[in-house]
Scaffold this active site. Structure first.
Site, PDB file in Angstrom:
ATOM      1  N   GLU A   1       0.815  -1.214   0.000  1.00 14.09           N
ATOM      2  CA  GLU A   1       0.000   0.000   0.000  1.00 14.09           C
ATOM      3  C   GLU A   1       0.844   1.257   0.000  1.00 14.09           C
ATOM      4  OE1 GLU A   1      -0.739  -2.687   1.672  1.00 14.09           O
ATOM      5  OE2 GLU A   1      -2.746  -3.205   0.942  1.00 14.09           O
TER       6      GLU A   1
ATOM      7  N   HIS B   1     -12.396  -5.276   8.049  1.00 12.31           N
ATOM      8  CA  HIS B   1     -13.008  -5.176   6.725  1.00 12.31           C
ATOM      9  C   HIS B   1     -14.298  -4.376   6.793  1.00 12.31           C
ATOM     10  CE1 HIS B   1     -10.285  -8.633   6.201  1.00 12.31           C
ATOM     11  NE2 HIS B   1     -10.292  -8.349   4.920  1.00 12.31           N
TER      12      HIS B   1
HETATM   13  C1  LIG Z   1      -1.620  -5.067   3.898  1.00 10.01           C
HETATM   14  C2  LIG Z   1      -2.745  -5.816   3.285  1.00 10.01           C
HETATM   15  N1  LIG Z   1      -3.166  -5.482   2.051  1.00 10.01           N
HETATM   16  C3  LIG Z   1      -4.164  -6.159   1.460  1.00 10.01           C
HETATM   17  C4  LIG Z   1      -4.788  -7.184   2.095  1.00 10.01           C
HETATM   18  C5  LIG Z   1      -5.929  -7.949   1.413  1.00 10.01           C
HETATM   19  N2  LIG Z   1      -5.500  -9.328   1.181  1.00 10.01           N
HETATM   20  C6  LIG Z   1      -5.826 -10.324   2.034  1.00 10.01           C
HETATM   21  S1  LIG Z   1      -5.057 -11.765   1.657  1.00 10.01           S
HETATM   22  C7  LIG Z   1      -4.327 -11.076   0.287  1.00 10.01           C
HETATM   23  C8  LIG Z   1      -3.420 -11.909  -0.550  1.00 10.01           C
HETATM   24  C9  LIG Z   1      -2.339 -12.481   0.280  1.00 10.01           C
HETATM   25  O1  LIG Z   1      -1.458 -13.215  -0.518  1.00 10.01           O
HETATM   26  P1  LIG Z   1      -0.311 -14.079   0.143  1.00 10.01           P
HETATM   27  O2  LIG Z   1       0.476 -13.247   1.070  1.00 10.01           O
HETATM   28  O3  LIG Z   1       0.428 -14.745  -0.948  1.00 10.01           O
HETATM   29  O4  LIG Z   1      -1.080 -15.139   1.043  1.00 10.01           O
HETATM   30  P2  LIG Z   1      -2.070 -16.315   0.574  1.00 10.01           P
HETATM   31  O5  LIG Z   1      -3.451 -15.724   0.507  1.00 10.01           O
HETATM   32  O6  LIG Z   1      -1.591 -16.795  -0.739  1.00 10.01           O
HETATM   33  O7  LIG Z   1      -1.968 -17.323   1.645  1.00 10.01           O
HETATM   34  C10 LIG Z   1      -4.657  -9.729   0.158  1.00 10.01           C
HETATM   35  C11 LIG Z   1      -4.194  -8.852  -0.916  1.00 10.01           C
HETATM   36  C12 LIG Z   1      -4.349  -7.483   3.396  1.00 10.01           C
HETATM   37  N3  LIG Z   1      -4.925  -8.447   4.128  1.00 10.01           N
HETATM   38  N4  LIG Z   1      -3.336  -6.795   3.955  1.00 10.01           N
END
Ligand SMILES: Cc1ncc(C[n+]2csc(CCOP(=O)(O)OP(=O)(O)O)c2C)c(N)n1
Ligand SMILES: Cc1ncc(C[n+]2csc(CCOP(=O)(O)OP(=O)(O)O)c2C)c(N)n1
Ligand SMILES: [Mg+2]
Ligand SMILES: [Mg+2]
Lengths: 371, 338, 371, 338
Positions: free
Chosen positions: D73, D140
């Site tokens: 972000e 959220h």
């Molecule tokens: C700082 C932040 N930005 C956006 C989100 C929204 N979000 C939740 S999970 C996710 C993807 C996470 O990807 P990854 O770290 O690869 O974990 P995975 O879901 O693959 O286990 C996003 C963008 C968040 N939780 N935190």
């Protein structure tokens, strides 16, 4: 030194550092022995121009120090003593249309980019005719349209994503411009550094990120900031090229910057360039840097970037001692004059404080053209 | 060097303590008293802090309790949260409070909501120098209190006096919830007073009446207490307006009783803050007074604040920006005319 | 694979990836061929216990999916299908006093740590008797005193500095506890990851940071997130050990976690452990993951961590097919019962919403002892 | 897929557009019109956004104008600032607005202060889904408006209707200063209306009277418009209280004229917001009304807000937390009794 080799070498060094650190008193390392300055094909006029900027950088800061002692400077005053070759070498390597953003010690970069000493004095004296009308101080100003210059804020590291975005904008308009900015050793620990560099790498943006490793973040030695020996080791983690170079050798800085720019223009993404030097004054004027061991300062003093470059110029027959001295003699009255003009220049009217928070048709900031 | 460095004045003088030294003493005493208290931040150890608030502490308490960190506000606060969840009582310094913006997520999303969500209390203090008046410019002069006053789960304190600076830092450290402790750099060495020798706390959530009066109330805090008191003096001596001045001291939770009690008594309330106007705490106080004691009001709740701009750098601009005695007087006169 | 070798190998791979990427469609890479599972000396009872947790992990999630389809789950539901060996292998490697913090897909870690399926169902059904009294959902809870468990928030990466701080607290009290937490491939791009890991490295804290590289951050392939081939390449940038391991091989995960823990306990600081696997379901229940190529799913399906481990257990004579099936048969009624109890459990009273923002003497949260 | 996807209803029906589709159309039209507009954020390209606000845009405008970013972000906003300084008009999505806390420094310290300091305008939009009602839990569901309303240099908008959602996103994109565009996820698909075919803007800084009345004013915005209108209906039909309902639409700058004009007319003002109470915008509005039209007030300015807690997850808790028609009615009746 190419990225991989540099990273490998510095990783070895890191391992050594870590081993030795546990027992020994914590301090920033002594400089590695400097190699001779080598010209990579720059004509004499460039060499002399770079020399003049180095001298100008130092003399502008000397003048500011004098003004500060007289109580004329509003707020803090930071110095780049010992690091001038980094500002000048990097900025001189750029084309005028390449995007440049200085941090607080890069007064030399601004001089190369065409900012006048008068503009700087007006800023530090917080006058109405300064680039910010006195609303902000120091090097906190820019001029995108005329100088391809983006202004910093105090928050260290913040320019990394900002310059990635500037490079992105240029690319999306089909302009072949690289973006160059600076962080200190300390600022590599910020989320800004990481997110910005990774963003640039993921998008393959032509960002040249100069890490000025000057041994200290304020009072904090590098070994309390991170557990690597060289900050060039951080490049591979982003899949981007990295080099570690002698930041007191202006030609090495210039050449490495050029390599990084070429990589950027070829679409190979960002380069991380660690320039090693020493902050030869305190963090800012108020700081007597009691925490810096004398022997460290002495060792680095022998690597003064201007002395080294002058010796090179003389040895290679580009200039005589007198030629070089005449540069300083020519600059001095210019700076006296600029300082006088700044001192005579009016402070802003109080009501100026309320203007320009949002776009105000008709309201002019001196350095930003009205839309 | 000892904790009471500042408490020993020149020979023969009364023993006075500066605002800065009071903060330092408060931290020092809590460090002595409770092993779970420790400090982390940039340049707080070897250097003793950019303003020397933690001077001598590394020598006294050692590197495991006085931790010089990398420039990583998010990690500083994040690590403080982790340690606090483990039962430690970390005190994190922001070198200038302006950089607290870099730790906004761990403060507002992690620390503030933790206890509510699963009972995980975060007994942590974040402190740092706020405010203008020293030509620090836009990034070394801010007053960020409202960002935190609007975040349920935090507490926010803002001392004006050396006594409170010490009593509140001690109370903040002992508090079981995260406290944002907002000290004013302009007051660091300009404000001093004699402090009690014995251990004392200033309770979080309690305002202090700095001057009693029955005609008009000024509600203020931190550096603005002083021009408010000056203005009150003038109001009373020149116009006979008996002016009550209340120092809020804690901004979250506000001392409702003190605020509403004084409003009820005088019927005329002026709120003075150095923070910018729109969304400043004057609004919250005005709403509270409207809701609770509207029928006692003889005039509108008015406010004297900084305007809605960044903090400008050049002296004439900053002076214009900051509230002062004259601006307070002008507003008080307007209010008094009701 | 030791850190340096892994980093070198993956750097080569990265160079390859980068070259090939420019032309080809952007996608996450196919799995590298898996080697055989090897036991590093764990006794049979541990192997069978780990197997049971793997199965429990999957069956708890299957049950939650069923409850979600019935509209019983409040809010989103995330799955660890295909990644169970990471949660179970890492958590099982820890001592009960080691500090653990799960992220959203680490339901298996919680089960190993002693959280009951009933507790989880209560959470997902937002009941009063859930660890959060219904104030928060999913895995967002902890219990430091009884379970050495720290609860996450939604913001990815945020646990990295928090767990560094937890490790710091333990060390400062003379407790020899490591701290382990998780990030996804996507979360490595956050400032939290960088500042937290660097902080841990600078302070040499015993942090074990598991990177679950499951090929996607929501819909975003790894090549749009970063320009390295393996996330283990990030380790050297922090001066910390790093390994990249097969996350579908529970024993490889377990062994690597143990190595990392030992490094931590020896005072060598944090380890970055990339565990490679595939997110075999959508980001959450609502996501049909149209964006994932079928052939990728098929390739990874052959690497199902439970199938692989069961084949190993049978082949090595630790269990028969029937033994293993009886595990599932034993778990099923337990889960049915827990689900029924959760469904019969009351929702919180509305006024509960106002309680516990600050410490309230006398107010009890079920999972946090009153002070 | 075309920009007007949502504008073609089922056969024979009137052509209505959802709130979500209205945002999408607005962005789409500005992308068509102005090459300098581009989008960046997490999962906005291939996936079309977590809520599908940017669906189809990658296909239409290509990967250089619809950029899927890493989870960063700070870098998203930082890069948007850099591009904006270069004369581009970036629109950055926060996947959920709660994560805007991770970009707090670039927004409040860089973007907001840039023009004031050196003229460097930052024509940038940051948008994302706010608000509760969908059991999203503490991370959220938040309403972060006041953090930005209290930051001079930003503008903050918060549409309640599909018409405004479209008109305001277009105005935000064309604005020369940074705009925080705060949409409500509860309204995404629940609110629809027929939209004009031609290009239109909703000017930033202008409230809208949603219902005229002379006895009592309700000031509200975004999702709270709907329970406010319901309450107004009941007030008028059951008690004959002619209730004016004003939708603020822009929170910074507030529409002083509309607010003060209505307060002057009815003398009784109720502010309703979903955001938490202490430090919410009701305070600011109360202060403004006190300062300007105190003598026209027949009663205190009252407020109906969420309480000072994180947003709880379990349905009975969240329902209790959120303002609704009954809570508004109760406050209006109290106010009406003055
Ligand atoms: C700082 C932040 N930005 C956006 C989100 C929204 N979000 C939740 S999970 C996710 C993807 C996470 O990807 P990854 O770290 O690869 O974990 P995975 O879901 O693959 O286990 C996003 C963008 C968040 N939780 N935190
Ligand atoms: C995010 C942030 N935190 C703290 C500061 C206060 N600060 C100003 S300069 C500085 C040290 C910077 O060290 P380094 O990056 O090495 O740069 P140098 O001063 O050596 O050039 C600090 C801590 C800041 N400007 N920004
Ligand atoms: Mg430095
Ligand atoms: Mg992932």
């Amino acid at each position: 030194m190419p990225a991989k080799k540099a990273a490998r070498r510095s990783r070895k060094k890191a391992a050594r550092t870590r081993r030795s650190r546990a027992g020994s008193a914590r301090t920033t390392a002594l400089p590695v022995p400097a190699g001779p300055i080598r010209n990579h094909g720059l004509p004499r006029e460039d060499l002399l121009a770079m020399h003049r900027y180095l001298r100008l950088n130092r003399m502008v800061e000397d003048k500011l120090t004098a003004l500060h002692r007289q109580g004329q400077v509003v707020g803090g005053l930071y110095s780049s003593l010992g690091q001038e070759a980094i500002s000048v070498g990097t900025a001189y390597a750029l084309e005028p249309t390449d995007l440049l953003a200085p941090m607080i010690r890069n007064i030399g970069s601004l001089l190369v980019r065409g900012v006048r000493p008068l503009d700087l004095f007006l800023q530090f004296l917080a006058r109405y005719d300064a680039p910010t009308h006195g609303k902000d101080g120091t090097l906190h100003f820019g001029n995108v349209l005329k100088l391809s210059l983006i202004g910093p804020i105090s928050v260290v590291g913040s320019l990394v994503p900002v310059m990635a975005g500037a490079a992105l904008a240029a690319r999306s308009r089909g302009e072949n411009r690289v973006a160059l900015t600076y962080v200190g050793d300390g600022a590599t620990s910020t989320g800004y550094f990481h997110e910005g560099l990774n963003f640039a790498a993921a998008l393959r943006l032509p960002l040249v990120l100069i890490v000025e490793n000057n041994g200290y973040a304020y009072s904090t030695t590098t070994d309390r900031q991170f557990a690597v020996g060289s900050l060039a080791e951080k490049g591979p983690a982003y899949g981007c090229a990295a080099e570690s170079i002698d930041g007191t050798d202006i030609l090495a800085v210039h050449a490495a910057t050029r390599r990084a720019m070429e990589r950027g223009r070829r679409g190979e993404g960002p380069t991380l360039l660690e320039c090693r030097a020493m902050r030869m004054k305190g963090h800012a004027q108020h700081d007597d840097m009691r925490y810096v061991p004398n022997k460290l300062l002495e060792a680095w003093k022998r690597l003064d970037p201007i002395d080294r470059f002058e010796a090179f110029l003389i040895k290679e027959g580009h200039a005589t001692k007198d030629d070089l001295e005449s540069v300083a003699r020519a600059i001095a009255p210019e700076l006296d004059d600029a300082a006088t003009r700044a001192q005579e220049s009016p402070l802003p009217e109080p009501g100026e404080a309320l203007r320009g928070v949002y776009r105000e048709p008709g309201y002019e900031t001196p350095w930003w053209p009205a839309a | 060097m000892t904790a009471s460095r500042g408490a020993t004045g020149r020979k023969g003088e009364a023993v006075t303590t500066t605002y800065l030294e009071a903060i330092r003493q408060g931290i020092w005493e809590e460090m002595e008293k409770d092993d779970s208290v420790f400090l982390l931040g940039e340049d707080i150890g070897v250097y003793g802090g950019a303003f020397k608030v933690t001077e001598g502490m590394l020598e006294r308490f050692g590197a495991s309790r006085v931790i010089d960190t990398p420039i990583s506000e998010t990690a500083i606060v994040g690590a403080a949260i982790g340690a606090a969840l483990m039962g430690m009582r970390p005190v994190a310094e922001m070198q200038f409070i302006d950089f607290i913006a870099c730790a906004f997520d761990p403060i507002t999303n992690f620390a503030a909501k933790s206890r509510y969500r699963w009972g995980g209390g975060v007994p942590m203090v974040i402190r740092g120098p706020c405010g203008g008046g020293v030509h620090g410019g836009p990034f070394h002069s801010q007053n960020p209190e409202m960002y935190f006053v609007h975040t349920p789960g935090l507490k926010v304190v803002a001392p004006a006096t050396a006594y409170d600076a010490k009593g509140l830092i001690k109370a903040a450290i002992r508090d079981d919830d995260p406290v944002i402790y907002l000290e004013h750099k302009y007051l660091y060495r300009r404000i001093k007073e004699e402090l009690p020798k014995e251990d004392y706390l200033v309770p979080i959530g309690r305002a202090a009446v700095r001057r009693e009066g029955s005609d008009l109330t000024i509600l203020t805090y931190r550096a603005m207490l002083y021009p408010s008191l000056e203005a009150a003096e003038v109001l009373e001596s020149e116009r006979g307006v008996k002016t009550e001045v209340i120092d809020l001291r804690t901004l979250l939770p506000l001392d409702r009783e003190a605020i509403l009690g004084s409003a009820r008594k005088t019927g005329k309330v002026l709120v003075v803050h150095e923070d910018t106007r729109t969304g400043g705490i004057a609004g919250e106080i005005t709403a509270m007074i409207n809701e609770e004691v509207f029928e006692h009001l003889d005039g509108p709740v008015l406010r004297v604040t900084a305007p809605d701009t960044p903090v400008p750098y050049s002296p004439p601009l900053e002076e214009f920006f900051l509230p002062n005695k004259d601006k307070i007087l002008a507003a008080a006169r307007k209010l008094n005319a009701y």
